[in-house]
Write a protein that holds these residues in place. Structure first.
Motif, short mmCIF file in Angstrom:
data_model
loop_
_atom_site.label_atom_id
_atom_site.label_comp_id
_atom_site.label_asym_id
_atom_site.label_seq_id
_atom_site.Cartn_x
_atom_site.Cartn_y
_atom_site.Cartn_z
N LYS A 16 0.79 -1.21 0.02
CA LYS A 16 -0.12 0.09 -0.16
C LYS A 16 0.96 1.29 -0.14
CE LYS A 16 -3.56 -0.09 2.71
NZ LYS A 16 -4.47 -0.26 4.04
N TRP A 17 1.79 1.22 0.75
CA TRP A 17 2.79 2.39 0.70
C TRP A 17 3.52 2.57 -0.37
CZ3 TRP A 17 8.32 2.51 1.39
CH2 TRP A 17 8.82 3.63 1.73
N SER A 18 4.07 1.73 -0.94
CA SER A 18 4.78 1.72 -2.18
C SER A 18 3.89 2.22 -3.55
CB SER A 18 5.20 0.09 -2.80
OG SER A 18 6.21 -0.58 -1.88
N ASN A 19 2.76 1.87 -3.43
CA ASN A 19 1.53 2.31 -4.36
C ASN A 19 1.35 3.47 -4.36
OD1 ASN A 19 1.50 -0.21 -5.62
ND2 ASN A 19 -0.19 -0.81 -4.59
N TRP A 20 1.49 4.21 -2.82
CA TRP A 20 0.96 5.52 -2.74
C TRP A 20 2.34 6.32 -3.00
CZ3 TRP A 20 3.44 8.33 1.41
CH2 TRP A 20 2.80 9.57 1.76
N ARG A 21 3.61 5.85 -2.69
CA ARG A 21 4.79 6.74 -3.36
C ARG A 21 4.75 6.69 -4.50
NH1 ARG A 21 8.36 9.05 0.24
NH2 ARG A 21 10.25 8.41 -1.34
N GLN A 22 4.19 5.58 -5.63
CA GLN A 22 4.42 5.90 -7.08
C GLN A 22 3.20 6.71 -7.54
OE1 GLN A 22 3.89 2.02 -8.54
NE2 GLN A 22 5.58 1.18 -7.16
N ASN A 23 2.04 7.01 -6.57
CA ASN A 23 1.28 8.16 -6.83
C ASN A 23 1.72 9.46 -6.47
OD1 ASN A 23 -1.16 8.86 -7.97
ND2 ASN A 23 -2.07 9.05 -6.03
N HIS A 24 3.23 9.78 -6.15
CA HIS A 24 3.53 11.01 -5.60
C HIS A 24 3.18 11.65 -4.52
CE1 HIS A 24 4.88 11.34 -9.95
NE2 HIS A 24 3.50 11.44 -10.44
N CYS A 25 3.01 10.36 -3.73
CA CYS A 25 2.53 10.52 -2.06
C CYS A 25 1.20 11.44 -2.17
CB CYS A 25 3.70 11.03 -1.32
SG CYS A 25 5.25 10.35 -1.44
N GLN A 26 0.19 11.00 -2.92
CA GLN A 26 -1.02 11.78 -2.65
C GLN A 26 -2.15 10.64 -2.61
OE1 GLN A 26 -1.70 15.21 -2.64
NE2 GLN A 26 0.67 15.17 -2.44
N PRO A 27 -3.27 10.89 -1.90
CA PRO A 27 -3.51 12.25 -0.92
C PRO A 27 -2.55 11.93 0.34
CG PRO A 27 -5.27 10.60 -0.55
CD PRO A 27 -4.40 9.88 -1.72
#
Length: 370
Positions: A166-177
C-alpha cells in the motif's frame, strides 16, 4: 420496633431493591437489555464475542476491564478493517505504529500508549500503563521500552506485505493524497516547506523540484476527504458493563493511513475516542480523529447523560456540535447508559456498531444513518 421505624426500614429496603433492579436489569425497550452488555464500533462481531466470553462467564462474570482487553486484543489479532493492530495503516515512512487506551469507569484510572513502535499488543500495553504506573499516557519508543520491560513480546516488525505494498503504491502516486496543507514539496514526496517561506533560502534543486512536481498543496484541507474512510482511518472503540454494573472502555488503532510520522489521533485521548463512568455509562467514537479530538465528544456524551439526556440525544448532540464547525467531517459515536440502553449517531457516513447483552443469543449489528 414502632410503626415509624418500621416504615423507614421498609422504605430503605425498597430503595435498595429498586437499585438492584436498575443494576441487574435495564430497560428492554429500544436498544436496552440486561447486564452484562458489550458495545463496539463497527461490525466487529468476533471482538464482541471475545469480550462477551469474559464478562458473561460463570455466576459473577469477569470484570469489565478484562473483557475490554479480550475484545480489543481479538481485533488486533484479526487486524479488523486493516486499521487495528499490526500490519496496517503505514505512515509516510512506511511504518506502522499503534495507539490504544483503556479506562476503568469505577476508579476513573486510564492507561494509554501512542505512536508505539515494535510491540503488537496495543491494548495490553495500555492496561500495563494503567496498572503499573501513576501516569496516563506513554508515547513512542519509550512506550515500546516500557511494554517490553513489562513482559510483552518485542521488538516486532509491525509492518506487513500488505502495508508495504500500500505504501509503495502511494509513493508511486507522488505521495497523494496526504495530510499536508499550506506547503510546497521539494520533489514529489517532500520534504515540505511552508508556502510563505522565501525560496531564496532554498537550493536551486529544491526550487526546480517544486516547479516540476506540479504538486503545490493549496491552503485547504479539502484534499483530505479522499483519505478518510472506514478502511484507512478507523478505530475499535469498545464499552463493557459487567454483571456488577462496572463500566470500562477501550480503544485500539494503528492510526490514519499515510499519516505524518509522529501523528497521534483521538484513539489514546481520554474523552475523545472513549469515556466511561459507572455512575452514568459510556461512549465510544470513530472517524476523523484529528477533528473529533478537538471536541472531546465522548466526554460530552457521558456528561450529557449525567444531566439526564437519553443516549441517542446525547450522541446526536455531540455529533451536531462538531458538524456545526466542520460540516464535512466524518465520524460517529455510540452511547450506552448505566441501564444498558444504547444508541448511535454519525455524520458523513453510514455507521454500524455491534452489541450483545444477556437478552440476545449472539452479537447484533445496529445500522445508523447520518
Amino acid at each position: 420496633m414502632d410503626r415509624s421505624n418500621a416504615g423507614l426500614l421498609l422504605g430503605l429496603l425498597l430503595l435498595q431493591f429498586n437499585r438492584c433492579l436498575a443494576l441487574g436489569g435495564g430497560d428492554a425497550a429500544e436498544g436496552g437489555g440486561v447486564f452484562p452488555v458489550v458495545v463496539s464500533t463497527w461490525p466487529f462481531r468476533e471482538a464482541v464475542r471475545a469480550a462477551w466470553e469474559v464478562v458473561a462467564a460463570g455466576s459473577t462474570g469477569g470484570s469489565a476491564v478484562d473483557a475490554i482487553v479480550a475484545g480489543c486484543s481479538a481485533c488486533e489479532v484479526l487486524r479488523c478493517d486493516g486499521t487495528v493492530g499490526p500490519g496496517g495503516s503505514p505512515d509516510e515512512n512506511g511504518e506502522t505504529t499503534l495507539d490504544a487506551l483503556i479506562m476503568n469507569g469505577t476508579t476513573m484510572e486510564i492507561g494509554a500508549v501512542a505512536s508505539m513502535r515494535y510491540v503488537k499488543d496495543g491494548i495490553k500495553a495500555a492496561k500495563l500503563v494503567m496498572e503499573h504506573t501513576g501516569h496516563t499516557l506513554l508515547v513512542g519508543e519509550k512506550a515500546t521500552a516500557f511494554a517490553i520491560s513489562m513482559g510483552l513480546a518485542g521488538p516486532t516488525n509491525l509492518s506487513s506485505p500488505e502495508s508495504i505494498e500500500k505504501w509503495s503504491n502511494w509513493r508511486q502516486n507522488h505521495c497523494q493524497p496526504n495530510f499536508w496543507k499550506n506547503v510546497v514539496p521539494a520533489g514529489n514526496c517532500g520534504p515540505y516547506y511552508p508556502i510563505n517561506v522565501n525560496p531564496v533560502h532554498r537550493t536551486i534543486g529544491e526550487i526546480q523540484g517544486w516547479l516540476q512536481s506540479g504538486n503545490l498543496l493549496e491552503p485547504t484541507d479539502s484534499h483530505l476527504k479522499s483519505v478518510i474512510n472506514r478502511h484507512n482511518h478507523d478505530t475499535i472503540s469498545m464499552a463493557v458493563i459487567d454483571k456488577m454494573g462496572h463500566v470500562a472502555v477501550g480503544t485500539s488503532t494503528n492510526g490514519a493511513t499515510f499519516k505524518i510520522p509522529g501523528r497521534v489521533g483521538d484513539g489514546p485521548i481520554p474523552g475523545s475516542s472513549a469515556y466511561g463512568d459507572d455512575e452514568v455509562g459510556a461512549c465510544g467514537a470513530t472517524g476523523d480523529g484529528d477533528i473529533m479530538m478537538r471536541f472531546l465528544p465522548c466526554y460530552q456524551v457521558v456528561e450529557s447523560m449525567r444531566r439526564g439526556m437519553e443516549p441517542r440525544d446525547a450522541a446526536m448532540d455531540a455529533i451536531s456540535r462538531i458538524s456545526r464547525k466542520y460540516p464535512d467531517f466524518v465520524g460517529a459515536l455510540f452511547a450506552v447508559n448505566n441501564k444498558g440502553v444504547h444508541a448511535g449517531a454519525c455524520h458523513g457516513w453510514t455507521f454500524q456498531y455491534s452489541v450483545r447483552n444477556s437478552s440476545m443469543e449472539d452479537v447484533e449489528v445496529i445500522t445508523v444513518t447520518p
